[in-house]
Design an enzyme around this catalytic site. Structure first.
Site, PDB file in Angstrom:
ATOM      1  N   LYS A 103      24.715  -2.522 -21.149  1.00  0.00           N
ATOM      2  CA  LYS A 103      24.665  -3.424 -22.287  1.00  0.00           C
ATOM      3  C   LYS A 103      24.338  -2.624 -23.536  1.00  0.00           C
ATOM      4  O   LYS A 103      23.687  -1.594 -23.408  1.00  0.00           O
ATOM      5  CB  LYS A 103      23.639  -4.524 -22.044  1.00  0.00           C
ATOM      6  CG  LYS A 103      22.199  -4.023 -22.184  1.00  0.00           C
ATOM      7  CD  LYS A 103      21.223  -4.834 -21.437  1.00  0.00           C
ATOM      8  CE  LYS A 103      20.097  -4.003 -20.913  1.00  0.00           C
ATOM      9  NZ  LYS A 103      20.306  -2.682 -20.405  1.00  0.00           N
ATOM     10  N   TYR A 188      18.053  -7.278 -25.963  1.00  0.00           N
ATOM     11  CA  TYR A 188      16.996  -7.675 -25.022  1.00  0.00           C
ATOM     12  C   TYR A 188      16.307  -8.947 -25.505  1.00  0.00           C
ATOM     13  O   TYR A 188      16.030  -9.859 -24.719  1.00  0.00           O
ATOM     14  CB  TYR A 188      15.951  -6.567 -24.871  1.00  0.00           C
ATOM     15  CG  TYR A 188      16.401  -5.400 -24.032  1.00  0.00           C
ATOM     16  CD1 TYR A 188      16.158  -5.372 -22.655  1.00  0.00           C
ATOM     17  CD2 TYR A 188      17.067  -4.323 -24.600  1.00  0.00           C
ATOM     18  CE1 TYR A 188      16.564  -4.294 -21.886  1.00  0.00           C
ATOM     19  CE2 TYR A 188      17.486  -3.248 -23.835  1.00  0.00           C
ATOM     20  CZ  TYR A 188      17.238  -3.238 -22.478  1.00  0.00           C
ATOM     21  OH  TYR A 188      17.644  -2.180 -21.702  1.00  0.00           O
TER      22      TYR A 188
END
Lengths: 373, 373
Positions: A103, A188
């Site tokens: 990611k 996040y």
């Protein structure tokens, strides 16, 4: 499963041998019985030679030999720079190779959509490496968010900061290429707000700041964001490449408060402080091998033909928000996000545990953070 | 000092006998040797009778008798609803009576300016009751912010929430009258960001939310705010009347992180957690009588003809930001704040200590918070 020597192990090529690959991905295979580290792909022949030797890997390839690498494996772990995810994922899928991709999924929604389309067309699995979807502390936070102990959820806040070293890939890529603190750390916070609220934001406000240091020529130093969620819930976070380490979130309900600090780490224990009325309880979740767990889970999806939970759609869900954040920071206006359906979300059922490993020696790569040892 | 029996004591009327006056202001006088509780002003004759008896005060007045009250005192402590601050402050100043006024100073900048003008014209002192400008924990935070231990300051974040009871004055006044979480709780976050950064914000972004409960008919439930400060610093906070108790801020520099939790309270100890590199230290600052300290300080200013530090200008500095916050929440755009000079800021030299007192019995008044005992 053309390439597997057996039906109980998935053969991987790790593509890109930067810091995260060396410190976390390569060592994880010994904790993932259903996953075999079979090939390495890098532009650095010295890395290939030394890491090939260290992990006893005979199949090492340059990027020019990526097609050959693909013909020898079942899956790739993509740890290349963010703007290369699309190319390497689409080529893997086209070759029938499954993709486990770091990611953020890609720098923009279009890339994400191309990756999803390629994986669907070729029946290749696609998973985005949201390691915290399998981590005990974050899954416990999700459980607390769902079981009513905090009351109705109202507010999420988060800080995620580090001092990124001059010259690190995170500051050397423009944000159009997926560089900068929102792509690297903000995802996040965005992801946590989404999995804790179990919902998608409808509006974003953001502002970016830059103290003008040399290392922040290509990307902003930091960004502060407010996200509005359905049921009139609010989330804020600040992510920075130029501030002391902090990795924390706070979930505030009508009846209680959960603070997690540290919240997003893989190199230390995740901690909780839960306050319900006058009662405070603290909990620590042991440091574990979060990367082995992703391999175990993804290989299981491949072997049993199951759809991974942090799917391409999950990656896209974050990237569309990152795009809106940059748009808001530019326009100085709230940016509306259209409705977006995410069918599956992480839950405590997804917890997998593997023991932590020691710190491996690193070849030609530096930790992203100045402060990291 | 017309009215003083002696030159070493300032005679006060406490105006408004709601919760904060009863729980904190009235009991504070016995810890403030230079301050005499001389008169009470309220619309509730039962309160006047009972509290007059309890504190042995013969001079009790209705609001209609405010002018008479003023003729008997040197100073007033204004604890009336926010939209009445201007009227009662201007009338006091016009009578040559000094004004110690609860925060927020007023619902709008115009009121603040009128209060400042009246105090200047009549040579009456004016202080806004920022009790944390004298509190050890917050002053230590300011010291840490200035002495370089945290490195260059970059980020401030804060959460300040409580469950305000249905019918409390805080939710019964419209925000145009100074009701709502930004006026009541947000000013603490705004003020802390300003005293920790030692600067004034240049831009504000905000969004408000409302879950539609009956108690939030007149004011929003909560607001999230991003403030941009000079030197490319960012501050965010969320304040709420509809979430579980939290009272925290976090100051992040290039070298360290200071977290204070609780940060804004007067009924419990203020706590710090300081992280510099790998080193974490915790510190607790004893619960003290923060209201006595304000009386001691303000009376000293009156007796020695000194300008109080939390001046009218300090109150105005927050109110102009609150106005910008509401404008941004309405317009969904960043709101620019013109330059604003504040000459004096709180520093550790202002610390004064007085011991905490027990909880007094309350007459006809409820705590603002559902959760408060």
């Amino acid at each position: 499963m053309r390439h597997s020597t057996s039906k109980d192990k998935v053969r991987y090529a790790v593509v890109g041998l930067g810091h995260i690959a060396q410190v976390a991905v390569l060592p994880a295979f010994k904790n993932a019985a259903n996953s075999e580290l079979f090939a390495l792909v890098s532009s650095d022949s010295d890395k290939l030679q030394k890491l090939g030797k260290k992990y006893a890997i005979q199949h090492v390839y340059s990027y020019e030999e990526y097609s050959r690498a693909l013909s020898n494996v079942d899956a790739v772990y993509l740890a290349v720079p963010n703007h290369l995810h699309r190319e390497y994922a689409v080529r893997a899928a086209a070759a029938g190779v499954h993709v486990l991709c770091e990611k953020p999924m890609a720098p923009n929604v279009e890339d994400c959509q191309a990756m999803i389309a390629a994986s669907r067309q070729n029946h290749a699995k696609l998973m985005i490496a949201y390691r915290l979807h399998f981590e005990a502390g974050n899954l416990e936070a999700i459980r607390l968010a769902r079981n009513g102990k905090l009351g109705a959820l109202r507010i999420f806040t988060s800080e995620f900061c580090q001092q990124v070293s001059d010259g690190n890939v995170r500051v050397n890529e423009f944000s159009a290429n997926g560089g900068g603190p929102v792509y690297d750390m903000g995802v996040y916070c965005i992801n946590a707000a989404r999995y804790l609220f179990g919902a998608e934001p409808t509006e974003v406000l953001a502002t970016a700041a830059n103290n003008g240091e040399g290392r922040f020529q290509h990307v902003e130093e930091m960004t502060s964001v407010v996200m509005r969620f359905p049921e009139e819930r609010l989330a804020t976070f600040t992510c920075s490449f130029g501030a002391a380490d902090i990795s924390r979130y706070c979930l505030i309900g009508t009846k209680g408060v959960l603070q997690s600090d540290p919240a997003y780490e893989y190199a230390m224990a995740i901690k909780h402080q839960l306050t319900i009325g006058e009662k405070k309880t603290e909990k620590s979740f042991a440091k574990r091998d979060q990367f082995a767990v992703q391999l175990v889970y993804f290989s299981d999806c491949v072997l049993k033909d199951k759809e991974p939970e942090p799917s391409g759609l999950e990656g896209l869900a974050d990237v569309r928000i990152v795009e809106a954040i940059y748009e808001s920071a530019r326009s100085k206006r709230a940016v509306h996000l259209p409705q977006f359906q995410v069918k599956r979300r992480p839950s405590v059922r997804q917890e997998i545990r593997r023991p932590a490993h020691g710190k491996p020696q690193i070849v030609h790569s530096k930790p992203p953070s100045r402060e990291a040892a």
